[in-house]
Design a protein around this motif. Sequence first.
Motif, PDB file in Angstrom:
ATOM      1  N   VAL A  80      29.305  38.079  49.789  1.00 33.15           N
ATOM      2  CA  VAL A  80      30.322  37.341  50.557  1.00 33.15           C
ATOM      3  C   VAL A  80      31.718  37.398  49.929  1.00 33.15           C
ATOM      4  N   ASN A  81      31.860  38.111  48.823  1.00 31.92           N
ATOM      5  CA  ASN A  81      33.203  38.274  48.240  1.00 31.92           C
ATOM      6  C   ASN A  81      34.073  39.040  49.234  1.00 31.92           C
ATOM      7  N   ILE A  82      35.345  38.654  49.274  1.00 30.79           N
ATOM      8  CA  ILE A  82      36.255  39.241  50.283  1.00 30.79           C
ATOM      9  C   ILE A  82      37.319  40.091  49.610  1.00 30.79           C
ATOM     10  N   ARG A  83      37.555  41.263  50.194  1.00 27.20           N
ATOM     11  CA  ARG A  83      38.641  42.130  49.754  1.00 27.20           C
ATOM     12  C   ARG A  83      39.513  42.424  50.977  1.00 27.20           C
ATOM     13  N   ASP A  84      40.779  42.779  50.726  1.00 27.75           N
ATOM     14  CA  ASP A  84      41.764  42.991  51.791  1.00 27.75           C
ATOM     15  C   ASP A  84      42.092  44.487  51.776  1.00 27.75           C
ATOM     16  N   TRP A  85      41.594  45.240  52.764  1.00 32.83           N
ATOM     17  CA  TRP A  85      41.571  46.702  52.678  1.00 32.83           C
ATOM     18  C   TRP A  85      42.807  47.351  53.288  1.00 32.83           C
ATOM     19  N   LEU A  86      43.352  48.334  52.569  1.00 31.63           N
ATOM     20  CA  LEU A  86      44.528  49.077  53.050  1.00 31.63           C
ATOM     21  C   LEU A  86      44.239  50.575  52.960  1.00 31.63           C
ATOM     22  N   PHE A  87      44.524  51.300  54.042  1.00 31.17           N
ATOM     23  CA  PHE A  87      44.329  52.750  54.053  1.00 31.17           C
ATOM     24  C   PHE A  87      45.322  53.375  53.075  1.00 31.17           C
ATOM     25  N   VAL A  88      44.834  54.305  52.257  1.00 26.49           N
ATOM     26  CA  VAL A  88      45.622  54.801  51.126  1.00 26.49           C
ATOM     27  C   VAL A  88      46.948  55.436  51.558  1.00 26.49           C
ATOM     28  N   GLU A  89      46.972  56.071  52.746  1.00 24.40           N
ATOM     29  CA  GLU A  89      48.234  56.719  53.162  1.00 24.40           C
ATOM     30  C   GLU A  89      49.295  55.686  53.522  1.00 24.40           C
ATOM     31  N   ASP A  90      48.854  54.494  53.989  1.00 21.13           N
ATOM     32  CA  ASP A  90      49.812  53.408  54.216  1.00 21.13           C
ATOM     33  C   ASP A  90      50.405  52.948  52.891  1.00 21.13           C
ATOM     34  N   GLY A 118      44.472  36.839  40.250  1.00 21.58           N
ATOM     35  CA  GLY A 118      43.201  36.128  40.112  1.00 21.58           C
ATOM     36  C   GLY A 118      42.461  36.036  41.423  1.00 21.58           C
ATOM     37  N   SER A 119      41.803  34.901  41.668  1.00 16.58           N
ATOM     38  CA  SER A 119      40.934  34.777  42.833  1.00 16.58           C
ATOM     39  C   SER A 119      41.419  33.671  43.755  1.00 16.58           C
ATOM     40  N   LEU A 120      41.341  33.927  45.081  1.00 16.90           N
ATOM     41  CA  LEU A 120      41.697  32.901  46.068  1.00 16.90           C
ATOM     42  C   LEU A 120      40.451  32.148  46.513  1.00 16.90           C
ATOM     43  N   SER A 121      40.646  30.886  46.948  1.00 21.79           N
ATOM     44  CA  SER A 121      39.537  30.207  47.629  1.00 21.79           C
ATOM     45  C   SER A 121      39.601  30.609  49.098  1.00 21.79           C
ATOM     46  N   GLU A 122      39.017  29.798  49.999  1.00 28.01           N
ATOM     47  CA  GLU A 122      38.941  30.235  51.411  1.00 28.01           C
ATOM     48  C   GLU A 122      40.310  30.397  52.060  1.00 28.01           C
ATOM     49  N   GLY A 174      32.391  37.651  36.167  1.00 26.13           N
ATOM     50  CA  GLY A 174      33.792  37.296  36.471  1.00 26.13           C
ATOM     51  C   GLY A 174      34.255  37.779  37.836  1.00 26.13           C
ATOM     52  N   HIS A 175      33.316  37.931  38.771  1.00 27.90           N
ATOM     53  CA  HIS A 175      33.614  38.512  40.092  1.00 27.90           C
ATOM     54  C   HIS A 175      34.571  37.614  40.894  1.00 27.90           C
ATOM     55  N   ASP A 176      35.767  38.106  41.193  1.00 29.54           N
ATOM     56  CA  ASP A 176      36.729  37.325  41.988  1.00 29.54           C
ATOM     57  C   ASP A 176      36.203  37.153  43.412  1.00 29.54           C
ATOM     58  N   ALA A 177      36.354  35.909  43.945  1.00 23.75           N
ATOM     59  CA  ALA A 177      35.778  35.603  45.257  1.00 23.75           C
ATOM     60  C   ALA A 177      36.542  36.253  46.404  1.00 23.75           C
ATOM     61  N   ARG A 178      37.866  36.137  46.361  1.00 26.88           N
ATOM     62  CA  ARG A 178      38.630  36.597  47.547  1.00 26.88           C
ATOM     63  C   ARG A 178      40.023  37.069  47.140  1.00 26.88           C
ATOM     64  N   TYR A 179      40.429  38.205  47.727  1.00 24.47           N
ATOM     65  CA  TYR A 179      41.806  38.680  47.619  1.00 24.47           C
ATOM     66  C   TYR A 179      42.377  38.776  49.037  1.00 24.47           C
ATOM     67  N   ALA A 180      43.645  38.383  49.195  1.00 23.54           N
ATOM     68  CA  ALA A 180      44.316  38.551  50.493  1.00 23.54           C
ATOM     69  C   ALA A 180      45.822  38.531  50.251  1.00 23.54           C
ATOM     70  N   ILE A 181      46.483  39.517  50.789  1.00 23.81           N
ATOM     71  CA  ILE A 181      47.913  39.745  50.510  1.00 23.81           C
ATOM     72  C   ILE A 181      48.802  39.249  51.647  1.00 23.81           C
ATOM     73  N   PRO A 206      51.263  32.526  40.687  1.00 27.61           N
ATOM     74  CA  PRO A 206      51.145  32.710  39.230  1.00 27.61           C
ATOM     75  C   PRO A 206      50.060  33.719  38.863  1.00 27.61           C
ATOM     76  N   TYR A 207      50.292  34.437  37.779  1.00 24.49           N
ATOM     77  CA  TYR A 207      49.302  35.410  37.305  1.00 24.49           C
ATOM     78  C   TYR A 207      48.101  34.674  36.716  1.00 24.49           C
ATOM     79  N   ASP A 208      46.882  35.181  37.012  1.00 27.97           N
ATOM     80  CA  ASP A 208      45.660  34.525  36.526  1.00 27.97           C
ATOM     81  C   ASP A 208      44.517  35.547  36.523  1.00 27.97           C
ATOM     82  N   PRO A 209      44.677  36.651  35.763  1.00 32.53           N
ATOM     83  CA  PRO A 209      43.698  37.748  35.869  1.00 32.53           C
ATOM     84  C   PRO A 209      42.324  37.391  35.304  1.00 32.53           C
ATOM     85  N   SER A 210      41.275  37.978  35.921  1.00 33.61           N
ATOM     86  CA  SER A 210      39.898  37.644  35.523  1.00 33.61           C
ATOM     87  C   SER A 210      39.226  38.714  34.678  1.00 33.61           C
TER      88      SER A 210
END
Length: 353
Positions: A219-229, A138-142, A290-297, A151-155
């Motif tokens: 201002v939506n945030i995504r956590d970017w990973l290079f595909v080869e990693d 799902g979506s994280l706050s700040e 249903g745009h999720d605000a923030r993802y971070a792993i 917990p799973y909470d898909p949008s």
Amino acid sequence: MRVLVTGGAGFIGSAVVRHLVLEKGYEVLNVDKLTYAGTLTSVKNVETNPFYRFLQADICDGQAISAAISSFRPDRIMHLAAESHVDRSITGARDFVETNVLGTFTMLECARAYWQSLEPAGKEAFRFLHVSTDEVYGSLSEDGLFEETTPYDPSSPYSASKAASDHLAKAWTRTYGMPIVVSNCSNNYGPFHFPEKLIPLMIISALEGKPLPVYGNGVNIRDWLFVEDHARALDIIAERGRIGETYNVGGRNERRNIDVVKRICTLMDELHPAGKPHESLITYVQDRPGHDARYAIDATKLENELGWKAQENFDTGIEKTVKWYLENEWWWGPLRQNYDGSRLGLLKTVTQK
Ligand code: NAD
Ligand code: DAU
């Protein structure tokens, strides 16, 4: 080592295939339906390699999948095939339910029949890696990060279908004892990324002087990973991940969408000055439903337990990616027959009489 990879003509699957064949010297069978998102040009540099084979098949077709598994006799299955684009799932979820849920069910059942037929040593060594997404959480706050226990909470219909497939994978270990490991990764970027996704769409549109559509206020945030990693992480998880466990994958590169788009514009100004300043092309458009605000792993478990670490940071990775698209129109040009860059994922407005 023989590895059956599903979805190996897609963005991440092709990076996995290239890694396994060229870096690891494994024998690979790539099983892919070749939907609009799959192209064999992404695996061009392994197509004549004797360790590589391709089979065009739908993961929902149990007969074709069983036959492929029985004849190839894999030591591992890495299951990546999926419908992957959130916007498309908003306007048409059926393919997502069919491929992501029923297709995963079919893969699990075919793999189970094969695994049960193996001799004890082969049975012990066999692994099935189910590749999934952080969007299931799902979506994280700040504050806070996605952990394996979140917990799973898909949008979206996409993330709900991936969540369902994750639950199936877990259940197949608990009920049947199958040696399955699940990975949940953040947003990938890099070469061979289908140009419906934010980063390649912005690079190609900027190159062509077209508007750069930023959803909502950017201002939506995504956590970017290079595909080869990610490809390296998946190989490590398939090799050493503990059965029944989940591993989160991410490179601690959170960015606001607007900052990603501005960075691409700056790089385009340097590398392709003709359209300068590319920032003038940025256009704010109606938000994704249903745009999720923030993802971070939080990838601590993968880092500490299995010793993986991302090698690319966003600043170096995005520069490599922009350069790659500028130099490889042979790859993305023909894909525009499958997708012309127009807006996807908007609901029809219902006007009140
Ligand atoms: P993609 O859309 O680029 O590629 C998907 C591939 O699967 C294509 O080659 C397509 O032809 C194939 N495929 C689709 N339906 C099929 C079917 N019914 N039978 C056989 N093949 C079929 O996707 P991607 O971005 O490479 O994602 C791969 C996997 O990784 C997916 O499971 C996705 O959920 C997951 N994932 C993606 C990201 C990301 O940022 N792209 C992040 C985390 C997890
Ligand atoms: O987090 C992992 C997920 O990342 C994967 O599971 C998905 O398969 C993958 O597609 C990706 O999903 P996103 O929805 O985050 O990716 P997308 O590239 O579609 O969008 C990234 C962000 O950019 C998102 O907040 C929406 C926004 N966006 C996207 C497009 C296509 C725009 O602002 N404008 C656009 O034109």
